[in-house]
Structure formats: C-alpha cells, structure tokens
Motif scaffolding. Structure first.
Motif, mmCIF file in Angstrom:
data_model
loop_
_atom_site.group_PDB
_atom_site.id
_atom_site.type_symbol
_atom_site.label_atom_id
_atom_site.label_comp_id
_atom_site.label_asym_id
_atom_site.label_seq_id
_atom_site.Cartn_x
_atom_site.Cartn_y
_atom_site.Cartn_z
ATOM 1 N N HIS A 207 47.732 -13.262 -38.126
ATOM 2 C CA HIS A 207 47.568 -13.970 -38.566
ATOM 3 C C HIS A 207 48.968 -15.379 -37.714
ATOM 4 C CE1 HIS A 207 44.263 -14.199 -40.642
ATOM 5 N NE2 HIS A 207 44.540 -12.912 -40.967
ATOM 6 N N GLY A 208 50.356 -14.308 -37.740
ATOM 7 C CA GLY A 208 51.567 -15.641 -37.358
ATOM 8 C C GLY A 208 51.334 -15.242 -35.284
ATOM 9 N N THR A 209 51.215 -14.714 -34.832
ATOM 10 C CA THR A 209 51.512 -14.735 -33.685
ATOM 11 C C THR A 209 50.307 -15.337 -32.930
ATOM 12 O OG1 THR A 209 50.244 -12.780 -33.373
ATOM 13 C CG2 THR A 209 52.982 -12.267 -33.165
ATOM 14 N N VAL A 210 49.005 -15.922 -33.237
ATOM 15 C CA VAL A 210 47.900 -16.120 -32.564
ATOM 16 C C VAL A 210 47.952 -18.129 -33.063
ATOM 17 C CG1 VAL A 210 45.759 -16.748 -32.506
ATOM 18 C CG2 VAL A 210 46.437 -14.182 -32.503
ATOM 19 N N LEU A 211 48.345 -19.027 -31.500
ATOM 20 C CA LEU A 211 48.324 -19.874 -31.816
ATOM 21 C C LEU A 211 46.730 -20.598 -31.720
ATOM 22 C CD1 LEU A 211 51.376 -19.794 -29.660
ATOM 23 C CD2 LEU A 211 51.461 -20.329 -31.718
ATOM 24 N N GLY A 212 46.024 -20.506 -31.438
ATOM 25 C CA GLY A 212 44.953 -20.980 -30.972
ATOM 26 C C GLY A 212 43.681 -20.327 -30.822
ATOM 27 N N LEU A 213 42.642 -20.619 -30.819
ATOM 28 C CA LEU A 213 41.297 -19.948 -30.364
ATOM 29 C C LEU A 213 40.005 -20.460 -30.046
ATOM 30 C CD1 LEU A 213 41.171 -16.779 -33.410
ATOM 31 C CD2 LEU A 213 41.545 -16.516 -31.124
ATOM 32 N N GLU A 214 39.451 -20.484 -29.054
ATOM 33 C CA GLU A 214 37.994 -21.201 -28.397
ATOM 34 C C GLU A 214 37.012 -19.925 -29.328
ATOM 35 O OE1 GLU A 214 37.257 -21.994 -24.217
ATOM 36 O OE2 GLU A 214 36.622 -20.121 -24.268
ATOM 37 N N VAL A 215 36.564 -20.828 -30.052
ATOM 38 C CA VAL A 215 35.599 -20.045 -30.352
ATOM 39 C C VAL A 215 33.670 -20.459 -30.312
ATOM 40 C CG1 VAL A 215 35.039 -18.627 -32.359
ATOM 41 C CG2 VAL A 215 37.047 -19.225 -32.528
ATOM 42 N N VAL A 216 32.537 -19.822 -30.337
ATOM 43 C CA VAL A 216 31.370 -19.800 -29.555
ATOM 44 C C VAL A 216 31.433 -19.775 -31.039
ATOM 45 C CG1 VAL A 216 29.463 -19.824 -28.940
ATOM 46 C CG2 VAL A 216 31.464 -19.439 -27.281
ATOM 47 N N LEU A 217 30.338 -20.945 -31.504
ATOM 48 C CA LEU A 217 30.018 -20.959 -33.082
ATOM 49 C C LEU A 217 28.259 -20.505 -33.776
ATOM 50 C CD1 LEU A 217 31.446 -23.955 -34.510
ATOM 51 C CD2 LEU A 217 32.482 -21.945 -35.288
ATOM 52 N N PRO A 218 27.988 -19.945 -34.327
ATOM 53 C CA PRO A 218 26.534 -19.183 -34.154
ATOM 54 C C PRO A 218 25.766 -19.637 -33.614
ATOM 55 C CG PRO A 218 27.144 -18.941 -36.357
ATOM 56 C CD PRO A 218 28.628 -19.628 -35.502
ATOM 57 N N ASN A 219 25.825 -21.613 -34.354
ATOM 58 C CA ASN A 219 24.843 -22.168 -33.050
ATOM 59 C C ASN A 219 24.593 -22.665 -32.027
ATOM 60 O OD1 ASN A 219 26.214 -23.837 -33.400
ATOM 61 N ND2 ASN A 219 25.663 -25.566 -34.229
ATOM 62 N N GLY A 220 26.341 -21.888 -31.212
ATOM 63 C CA GLY A 220 26.429 -22.321 -29.256
ATOM 64 C C GLY A 220 26.992 -23.324 -29.555
ATOM 65 N N GLU A 221 27.819 -24.285 -30.402
ATOM 66 C CA GLU A 221 28.867 -25.037 -30.482
ATOM 67 C C GLU A 221 29.936 -24.170 -30.177
ATOM 68 O OE1 GLU A 221 28.508 -28.832 -33.417
ATOM 69 O OE2 GLU A 221 28.026 -27.082 -34.003
ATOM 70 N N ILE A 222 30.964 -24.685 -29.323
ATOM 71 C CA ILE A 222 31.904 -24.344 -29.125
ATOM 72 C C ILE A 222 33.198 -25.187 -29.666
ATOM 73 C CG2 ILE A 222 33.185 -24.480 -26.996
ATOM 74 C CD1 ILE A 222 31.337 -24.103 -25.144
ATOM 75 N N LEU A 223 33.838 -24.198 -30.550
ATOM 76 C CA LEU A 223 34.930 -24.887 -31.486
ATOM 77 C C LEU A 223 36.270 -24.659 -30.484
ATOM 78 C CD1 LEU A 223 36.290 -26.077 -34.129
ATOM 79 C CD2 LEU A 223 36.343 -23.400 -35.001
ATOM 80 N N ASP A 224 36.271 -25.726 -29.805
ATOM 81 C CA ASP A 224 38.078 -24.875 -28.993
ATOM 82 C C ASP A 224 39.652 -25.971 -29.936
ATOM 83 O OD1 ASP A 224 40.368 -25.065 -27.443
ATOM 84 O OD2 ASP A 224 38.597 -26.833 -26.156
ATOM 85 N N GLN A 225 39.824 -24.962 -30.147
ATOM 86 C CA GLN A 225 41.180 -25.050 -30.527
ATOM 87 C C GLN A 225 42.557 -24.078 -29.975
ATOM 88 O OE1 GLN A 225 41.011 -25.080 -35.129
ATOM 89 N NE2 GLN A 225 41.159 -26.588 -35.178
ATOM 90 N N LEU A 226 42.679 -24.320 -28.631
ATOM 91 C CA LEU A 226 42.906 -23.505 -28.001
ATOM 92 C C LEU A 226 44.242 -23.855 -28.029
ATOM 93 C CD1 LEU A 226 42.519 -20.472 -26.881
ATOM 94 C CD2 LEU A 226 41.505 -21.102 -24.721
ATOM 95 N N THR A 227 45.258 -24.079 -28.699
ATOM 96 C CA THR A 227 46.337 -25.359 -28.805
ATOM 97 C C THR A 227 47.577 -23.969 -28.443
ATOM 98 O OG1 THR A 227 48.231 -26.030 -29.787
ATOM 99 C CG2 THR A 227 46.352 -24.964 -31.335
ATOM 100 N N THR A 228 48.213 -24.332 -27.346
ATOM 101 C CA THR A 228 49.203 -23.417 -27.167
ATOM 102 C C THR A 228 50.987 -24.761 -27.533
ATOM 103 O OG1 THR A 228 50.212 -25.253 -25.377
ATOM 104 C CG2 THR A 228 48.527 -23.355 -24.821
ATOM 105 N N LEU A 229 50.516 -25.259 -29.123
ATOM 106 C CA LEU A 229 51.603 -25.422 -30.228
ATOM 107 C C LEU A 229 52.250 -24.467 -30.821
ATOM 108 C CD1 LEU A 229 50.078 -29.553 -30.168
ATOM 109 C CD2 LEU A 229 51.678 -28.770 -29.014
#
Length: 513
Positions: A207-229
């Motif tokens: 929960h602390g070391t992961v900075l961002g994720l790319e996730v495909v939602l159940p309906n196929g939408e892509i949630l791009d929160q792959l930040t490096t901040l």
C-alpha cells in the motif's frame, strides 16, 4: 555460549520451490453456488477469443480447440491441491488491450472470469469455483522502464518476482518484498493480494511502495493510473482499492513500484531461545541495539525446527546447541556500511551473552559469508516445504499480538488433539503475523470442522486479522465477519457492486455477496 561461526550446511539451496499439484488428493471442500445471472461458456465465445489472441495463447476443452482436460489441470488447481475448478478455457493475453477486449466480451455476455498470476496463493483466490474463464497473465512479462535515480520500476503484472529482483540487481536496487514463492509468483498477483513477506518490517506494505497501477475494469475499460510520482494529492487514491482486492474489482495489468537501494552490507543471526517467553524482550533489545539496520525478525517454534531437520536433513545448529530450546529467531540486518552494522550486531550479541542470570537465549549462530547468510534464510523458508512432506497442510495466516503467538498455536493444538499429525507455528514478529500449519494425513471434513471457525474465533478475541498476508480468496469469505464489522462488510459489498454490478470478476471470492 553464543558461537560466532556457522557450519556450512549440507545443502546451499535457499528458496523453497512451489509446485502445482495435479494429483488425486483432494481437500474436503464444497464450492459455493455462484450468485449472479451468468452465461455458460460456449464454442462461439472461444471462437471470438481466437480473434483476439493467437491459438498458442488459448487452452480450451471446447471447439475449435478441443484440448484435453488434463492440459487445463494446472490452471484449475492450486499448488497444494486444495481447491479445484472446472474451467473450460484458459486465456493468456500479452497486452492490456487484449485483456480489455476479453473482459468487454465477458461483460457483455455475462461470463464470469478468474484472474490468475503464478497461482501460488493459499486461499483459493486464483482458482475457479466452477467453470469460470481463467485469464492467466503469465505472458504479460515485460519490464516497461526503470529509473535508477528514483528507483521507480514500471512493469507488466505478469513479471515473476524473482525475475524483477534479478533485473534490478545490476542497478543496485531490490524489490521491496521477498517471498518464498518468488520464483513463481507474479507482481500483479502480489499486489492483488497485498502480499507481505519477509521485508515488510523494513520497507512496509505494498500500500506504500506501489505508486501506480494500470487496471482493466470489469466492463473492459482501462484505468490508467500508472504514475511514477511519489506525491500526488489530487483526490481519491483509487489504486488502493485494487491492492488486496484479489481481482474482484478488475485485473491489474501494470505496476509502478518504488524499489529500495540494495543494502551494501547484510548479516543474519539465528538464535535458540529457552522458551517463547523470552522472545518479546529479545525483540525489544534487538530494536534498541540494531535500530535502523534491522530488516527482518522471524520466529519459528521447536516443532517447525525439527520438521525441517527431519525432512531435509539440514541443521542450522548442532544438537548440543539446540538442547531443549523451544523457540528460534532469525534476525536480518541490512545497512550501508559493514563495519558500522557489525558493531551494532556485536553489541547486541555481547549483551545477550552477558545475561547469565536470566538468559534470553541458549545459543546461536552468526552468518559470516553470503552463502551462510543464504543458508540460514533457506532453513527458515523450508518450513512450508517440510510441512507439505509431512502430510496435508491446513494453513492459517493470522495477525495477533506477538505475546499471543505461542498461546494461539497451543490453543489450536489442544483443539485438534490427536486428529492431526502436527501443528507448527512460525511467522513475522515485526508485523505480528503468525502462520499456523496444521498437518494431517488427509484433508477431511472432520479436521476442517475442528479448525474452522475455531481459529478465527481465537483471532477475533484478540481483535486480530483472519488474513495477515495471504488474502481471503474463497477459503475465508464466509468468515470475514470475524475481522470486519457489519458496516465495513456492507461498504465492501457496495464498492464491489459499484465496480462490478454484474459480478463477473472472480465471483465467490473476498466479499460474501
């Protein structure tokens, strides 16, 4: 007397491997009926998947592929042989776009899916309950980028943890987590289960070391929160919902994670204790003397020690040094200057050795080379493998106060009596995580009924957690109320409904719907 040199153990193998069991042994388990208006997989669905993926990335017992059931067996079973599904189709996408197209079709057709990584879990989270489609991420194994200045790594979810460690080594960085299954487990699965492991004391949770994720939602939408901040205070931190969600809210396809600099100096110490009662004071002293360089503080009981010796032929201490010791501790230090760290370690050992009236330890050994360092860790990590060689293992991964470690294990021993072969306890003292392995001749309803919900009631009495790091999966869904209030469970259900109103994502796992 505390000795300062270590035997070279017979085997220098350091990591317990994980194998997928496809044998006939079965745990007594009745898969719950899935709630939801789901469609059954048909040949036309498989034909559609073939327009998205190459034929080499599809396994299906349905046409047009008609693979044998045995070819899907490894994906339909967990590595311990506890849980068994009946999936007719395994899909292995290579890109986030392919995952998106697959989920969009499954959403429209109401076909339930199970995300799967290395399949090294212990609670049935990555195995179908029935005939759900398996989306296996092992082909998504690209390292996208690494910044050696910030130490931030961006990679596909299917990257094997050990491969990431090997990639980082020349850059003088390490992964912030280390697991016994690191040769098989994948970073996406680690994040999806919020895996803890051996480095949590030093580097904290995902929960602390992961900075961002790319996730495909159940309906196929892509949630791009792959930040490096490292700092981003712009509203809700949505990635946290997917860390530990076990694929019930979406499929993690990419991970941005902060990797620490590789320690320049490491040592470990194995100590034999007269009884568990001296451990809390030993832990306090270790934190005082070692302070910022302490990176792990592991505990295992005498039964666990003897189990490893019996099934591997390895010994960490001589029989004379072990004597009547009832508990063992493995302490790891990691720092930037060997001389400085050795001074701290020696000060701790001298203090322990000087306590002749009420000694906290009986004996011990200090690693003096990289191979000896790995051998001591290897002994600790062989506990799970040795338990598997002894018999069928019921594994409980709980959080309770450290002072209750031995009392909790003893309560379980008393509860099961002579119905099992052995009960061993070990865990991570630094984060209050106790692993209880109950070893029986076979998985039976009688033994399971003795253990559940008994173990969870003991945990609840101490306001602990029924899952410290393994997750909930299908094993603990019906027992969630022992750790979560009605209000908490209701909110979890509402979040699940918000993301996945059709319930296709890993149904029957985590949240009782």
């Amino acid at each position: 007397m505390l000795r300062r040199n270590i035997h070279l153990l017979a085997s220098q193998s350091t990591r317990a491997g994980f194998r997928v069991s496809t044998g006939t042994a079965r745990r007594w388990y009745s898969a719950p009926t899935l709630s939801g208006n789901f469609s059954s997989l048909e040949s036309r669905d498989v034909e559609h998947f073939a327009t998205i993926l190459p034929s080499t990335s599809i396994l299906s017992t349905l046409g047009p592929f008609n693979h044998a059931v045995e070819e899907l067996a490894a994906y339909n079973s967990d590595w311990m042989g506890k849980y068994h599904g009946k999936s007719k189709c395994v899909l292995k996408p290579k890109t986030v776009e392919e995952v998106s197209k697959i989920l969009k079709w499954c959403w429209e057709r109401r076909i339930p899916v199970v995300p799967q990584g290395g399949n090294t879990g212990l609670v049935g989270g990555s195995v179908p309950l029935h005939d759900e489609v398996i989306i296996n991420l092992s082909n998504m194994s690209k390292i996208r980028k690494f910044d050696p200045v910030s130490g931030i790594l961006v990679c596909d979810a299917g990257c094997v943890l050990e491969n990431l460690s090997e990639y980082l080594a020349p850059h003088k960085h390490i992964m912030p987590l280390d697991l016994g299954a690191k040769g098989s487990c994948q970073i996406g699965g680690n994040v999806s289960t919020n895996a803890g492991g051996l480095r949590l004391l030093r580097y904290g949770s995902l929960h602390g070391t992961v900075l961002g994720l790319e996730v495909v939602l159940p309906n196929g939408e892509i949630l791009d929160q792959l930040t490096t901040l490292r700092k981003d205070n712009t509203g809700y931190d949505l990635k946290q919902l997917f860390i530990g969600a076990e694929g019930t809210l979406g499929i993690i396809t990419g991970v941005s994670i902060l990797t620490p600099a590789m320690p320049l100096a490491q040592q470990n110490i194995l100590l034999a204790l007269p009884s568990f009662t001296t451990l809390p004071e030993l832990y306090k002293l270790s934190k005082t003397y070692l302070s910022e360089i302490i990176s792990a503080f592991e505990y295992f009981d005498r039964r666990a020690y003897d189990l490893v010796c019996r099934h591997t032929g390895r010994k960490a201490l001589t029989d004379e040094e072990v004597g009547d010791s009832q508990a063992f501790v493995l302490i790891e230090t990691s720092g930037g200057k060997a001389g400085h760290d050795e001074e701290k370690v020696n000060a701790l050992l001298e203090h322990l050795y000087s306590m002749e009236e009420n000694p906290l330890i009986n004996s011990g050994t200090l690693s003096q080379s990289p191979s000896q360092f790995q051998s001591l860790w290897g002994f600790r990590e062989l506990i799970a493998e040795a338990a598997g060689k002894e018999g069928k293992v019921y594994k409980y991964d709980i959080s309770v106060p450290v002072s209750e470690f031995v009392n909790t294990a003893d309560a379980v021993r008393k509860q099961v009596g002579d119905k099992v072969k052995e009960v061993v306890g070990y865990g991570h003292v630094g984060d209050g995580n106790l692993h209880i392995n109950v070893i029986a001749d076979a998985y039976t309803k009688e033994v399971e009924d003795l253990l559940e919900p008994f173990v969870y009631k003991v945990v609840s009495k101490h306001r602990g957690s029924i899952s410290a790091e393994h997750g909930i999966g299908s094993m603990k869904t019906q027992h969630l109320h022992y750790s979560k209030s009605d209000v908490s469970i209701d909110l979890m259900k509402r979040i699940k409904k918000l993301f996945d109103e059709r319930g296709i994502m890993n149904p029957g796992k985590v949240v009782p719907m």
